[in-house]
Design an enzyme around this catalytic site. Structure first.
Site, short mmCIF file in Angstrom:
data_model
loop_
_atom_site.label_atom_id
_atom_site.label_comp_id
_atom_site.label_asym_id
_atom_site.label_seq_id
_atom_site.Cartn_x
_atom_site.Cartn_y
_atom_site.Cartn_z
N ARG A 136 12.49 -0.74 13.62
CA ARG A 136 13.21 -1.39 12.52
C ARG A 136 14.13 -2.41 13.17
NH1 ARG A 136 14.55 0.58 7.21
NH2 ARG A 136 16.47 -0.34 6.37
N ASP B 256 15.61 -5.50 -5.92
CA ASP B 256 16.11 -5.18 -4.59
C ASP B 256 17.54 -5.72 -4.50
OD1 ASP B 256 16.30 -4.39 -1.94
OD2 ASP B 256 14.75 -5.76 -1.19
N ARG C 210 7.71 7.67 0.53
CA ARG C 210 7.85 7.12 1.88
C ARG C 210 7.39 8.15 2.91
NH1 ARG C 210 11.11 2.93 3.32
NH2 ARG C 210 10.06 3.23 5.33
N HIS D 146 8.51 -5.75 5.16
CA HIS D 146 8.71 -4.30 5.05
C HIS D 146 7.40 -3.67 4.58
CE1 HIS D 146 10.66 -0.58 5.11
NE2 HIS D 146 11.67 -0.78 4.30
N GLN E 274 7.13 0.08 3.26
CA GLN E 274 7.71 0.28 1.93
C GLN E 274 6.71 -0.08 0.83
OE1 GLN E 274 10.95 1.41 0.78
NE2 GLN E 274 9.70 1.42 -1.07
#
Length: 338
Positions: free
Chosen positions: A102, A227, A296, A129, A132
């Site tokens: 990350r 988001d 996730r 991402h 995700q």
């Protein structure tokens, strides 16, 4: 060997296969019947910024698969400071079976993958991402409107063109899911990602719409996604961004009321409650954000199996028996250890 860096690296068929793998492994996990597919394997996890879902999901996933995850953060390793990314990649490749990273800059994960001889999984960068959004589409599959398939649905993303938005438009356009981005012109998808999505749409038959008219954008949406309005290195723009997005692009109960009755609300989390989304939406009957969060874990389990399992070489029973006998023989004869 396959890395998982960018959704564009994968065909629609490969993404569909990954979604099916998530489904099967989730069922096994829920039944507490998940086989130890990565027994004895190790995952190096590099985090340049804090994380809840990414860190916990990868670490728990490795444990459930019989392996081990090692959390590495700035100040604990030398990457990019006293040691080049290339050297870090080559060292870790000799010690672990896979790397999850990350990182603040996408160029850094590309450099890491370039030099790594084990699979690298992108846990988030400034522009991508992918883990995700693979999770997001799987969550949509679990909440499809009655009578609709994945290719029938319409996804509307409200707000800034974040890294999640970039990856989401990629995977939707790849899989034939029609995608709308509603935001002020300054915060809409970049020409690069717009062109990428348009090319995907020509192949998949999906539709892409980019608009400032958020009311029109949600009118036919099966899923509304938002988001954060600012992220790392954008804090100095906070007031400007809030002025641009609020109140029109805030996801409220009134905005949801303009969508079909079956609409579902999604957010990658963390959420700034009362900013991009109100509490009554986050906690309301249309929200599936915590289903997303759980998925996730199941997505990471599938990605780890897909990327790491093919690289592992498991010995035959006879070879394992011979090697173990030799180890015990040396311990006994040289050190007196039984």
């Amino acid at each position: 060997m396959r890395h998982f860096i960018d959704i564009q690296d994968y065909t629609a068929r490969e993404l569909e296969d990954l979604l099916e793998l998530i489904r099967v492994l989730k069922e096994a996990t829920k039944a507490r019947a998940l086989p130890p597919l990565l027994a004895g394997a190790s995952l190096g996890m590099i985090f340049e910024e804090p994380s809840t879902r990414t860190r916990v999901s990868f670490e728990v996933a490795m444990t459930k698969l019989g392996g081990h995850a090692l959390y590495l953060r700035p100040g604990e390793i030398h990457m990019g400071v006293r040691e080049t990314i290339a050297d870090t990649a080559r060292v870790l490749s000799r010690m672990v079976d896979g790397i999850e990273a990350r990182l603040l800059k996408h160029s850094a994960i590309l450099e890491l993958a370039r030099w790594s001889t084990v699979p690298v999984i992108n846990g988030l960068t400034d522009v991508q991402h992918p883990t995700q959004v693979l999770c997001d589409v799987f969550t949509m599959m679990e909440h499809l409107p009655p009578g609709k398939t994945l290719r029938d649905i319409r996804v509307t993303f409200v707000g800034d063109a974040t890294n999640v938005c970039n990856s989401l438009v990629q995977i939707c356009s790849r899989l034939g899911i029609s995608f709308t981005h509603a935001a002020p012109a300054r915060y809409q998808l970049t020409p690069e990602y717009r062109a990428m999505a348009e090319a995907n749409c020509r192949e998949s038959g999906a539709m892409l719409r980019i608009t400032e008219d958020v009311e029109e954008a949600v009118a036919d949406a099966d899923f509304i996604y938002t988001d954060l309005w600012w992220w790392v290195d954008q804090e100095h723009e906070k007031e400007e961004r809030v002025a641009a997005f609020k109140p029109r692009y805030q996801v409220t109960a009134d905005l949801l009321a303009r969508a079909p009755a079956h609409v579902k609300f999604m957010h990658c989390l963390p959420a700034s409650r009362g900013v991009e989304v109100t509490d009554d939406v986050m906690d309301g009957p249309h929200s599936i954000v915590f289903d997303q969060a759980e998925n996730r874990l199941h997505t990471e389990i599938a990605l780890l199996v897909y990327c790491l399992r093919p690289q592992l070489q498991f010995p035959s029973v006879s070879l394992a028996t011979r090697q173990q006998a030799r180890v015990y023989e040396v311990l006994r004869e040289r050190f007196g250890i039984e």
